[in-house]
Design a protein around this motif. Structure first.
Motif, short mmCIF file in Angstrom:
data_model
loop_
_atom_site.label_atom_id
_atom_site.label_comp_id
_atom_site.label_asym_id
_atom_site.label_seq_id
_atom_site.Cartn_x
_atom_site.Cartn_y
_atom_site.Cartn_z
N VAL A 1 -3.03 0.23 -6.98
CA VAL A 1 -3.39 0.03 -5.57
C VAL A 1 -4.87 -0.25 -5.43
O VAL A 1 -5.29 -1.13 -4.66
N ASN B 1 -1.83 4.66 -8.71
CA ASN B 1 -2.97 4.63 -7.79
C ASN B 1 -4.03 3.63 -8.26
O ASN B 1 -4.70 2.99 -7.44
N VAL C 1 0.83 -1.20 0.00
CA VAL C 1 0.00 0.00 0.00
C VAL C 1 0.87 1.25 0.00
O VAL C 1 0.56 2.25 -0.66
#
Length: 406
Positions: free
Chosen positions: A262, A259, A240
């Motif tokens: 993730v 992003n 993360v």
């Protein structure tokens, strides 16, 4: 309907009760997710340093995670179902006031207060999630865990638009969902309080009478399982923290793609939580945990091999990694409760709180490793760690208590 009729002898999860508990989990963990979203605004508008901002994140982690076992001990001695709505309300009230105060000391105190509310909610809620799950404890606890995962992800999505629209004082609106959900839980308390635990290894049975205490072997097994949870949390928080940065600095991709990676990992983790919970009730808790530890390392290594040349395949690997790492969150909570059947509040507090918090705090040391050896080697280190988790998992007892726990 009597408590025994409601709580014992059912074939599956009581979805009304689980819906209330999982929703409460969601709205509680929204407040945890809000902390990270508030940090940039507090730095810009309150003039706090980056070190002070880091201290706020640490305060939120310690107060919400590390304190949970204390509430678990209290819950085991004297269950207080009202801690669920009260903890949720305190969590929401604390975080909602952060944006309207100027003093750093008061901001710090409010974040700690919110974290304590989060800590108060979890052990008692996990106790009743165990109860309403009947013999399908892994399935039920996985559904309960998904609520928390969704809440943590929803925190920034709620907080950022509110602050952009109303300034930092927009945090006041965060008390509204907490207030409404706490009222729902208060209304559900009489019904939830009628549930009783299904007989498991620690239930009332000729083999194990209630009140006989926890054996050394059970404690030893429990702490080995916690070691697996800490390793899993270390890898999870490491990804993360550094996955998006890996896309930017190593692969030369955009922040948006990093992003997105993730998000794919977290979303597939939520799906994996539901799938693996059902699977664990059928084939056994340890088997599922061992399988995910076995798969996570090779999947992460495979991701590093193809991330630069086959982006779609790399996203697929990330989805599987997320399912493996996040998908057993609910399973390990159940394992802890089955290893300590007369201490299920404490077991939940350690499994959901302390061990994950320790893993998250410990993962910050990866930044030092990354500074010295680079992000590529950091991901390779993370790929190696599940092997240690697998070895620990294989030392766990293969149990089959009444109600399907294995």
């Amino acid at each position: 309907m009597s408590g025994a009729a409601v709580g014992v002898g059912r074939k599956g999860v009581d979805w009304r009760g689980m819906g209330a508990l999982s929703s409460g989990h969601l709205f509680t963990d929204v407040n945890q997710g809000a902390v990270a979203a508030l940090i940039p605004f507090l730095v810009a508008e309150r003039g706090i340093s980056l070190a002070a901002a880091g201290a706020l994140v640490l305060a939120a982690t310690v107060s919400s995670s590390v304190v949970q076992p204390l509430f678990g001990v209290f819950s085991d001695k004297r269950p207080i179902p009202a801690l669920m709505p009260l903890g949720l309300l305190v969590a929401g009230a604390g975080i909602s006031l952060v944006g309207v105060v100027e003093s750093y000391a008061v901001i710090f105190s409010l974040i700690v207060l919110s974290g304590v509310g989060v800590a108060a909610f979890h052990p008692e809620a996990a106790r009743y999630a165990n109860y309403v799950s009947g013999p399908r404890r892994a399935q039920g606890m996985s559904f309960f865990s998904v609520g928390g995962n969704a809440g943590f992800a929803l925190g920034p999505a709620l907080t950022t638009p509110l602050v952009l629209a109303f300034g930092l004082s927009g945090t006041l609106f965060l008390v509204l969902p907490a207030l409404l959900m706490s009222l729902v839980l208060f209304r559900e308390l009489p019904r939830l309080s009628t549930f009783r635990p299904e007989p498991v290894g620690g239930g009332a049975s000729p083999e194990r009478p209630v009140g006989r205490g926890v054996t050394f072997g059970e404690w030893f097994a429990f702490w080995r399982m916690i070691g697996v949870v800490v390793i899993r949390s270390f890898v999870y928080f490491g990804l993360v923290s550094f996955l998006a940065l890996y896309y930017v600095q190593v692969l030369g991709e955009s922040e948006a793609l990093g992003n997105t990676a993730v998000t794919v990992m977290l979303a597939c983790g939520a799906v994996g939580t539901l799938v693996l919970g059902r699977l664990a009730d059928r084939v056994g808790r340890r088997a599922v945990l061992a399988g995910t530890m076995l798969a996570a390392g090779p999947l992460l290594y495979a991701f590093t091999l193809v991330a630069g040349s086959a982006p779609v395949l790399a996203m697929g690997f990330l989805g599987l990694i997320g399912a493996a790492l996040i998908g057993t969150f609910g399973v390990t909570v159940v394992m802890g409760q089955e290893y300590l059947p007369e201490r299920i509040g404490l077991a939940a507090g350690i499994t959901m709180g302390l061990s994950i918090g320790v893993g998250g705090v410990g993962a910050t040391s990866l930044g030092l490793f990354a500074d010295s050896f680079g992000l590529s080697n950091t991901l390779l280190l993370l790929a190696a760690l599940p092997a240690l988790g697998l070895l620990l998992t294989l030392t766990l007892p293969k149990r089959a208590p009444k109600g399907g726990g294995r």
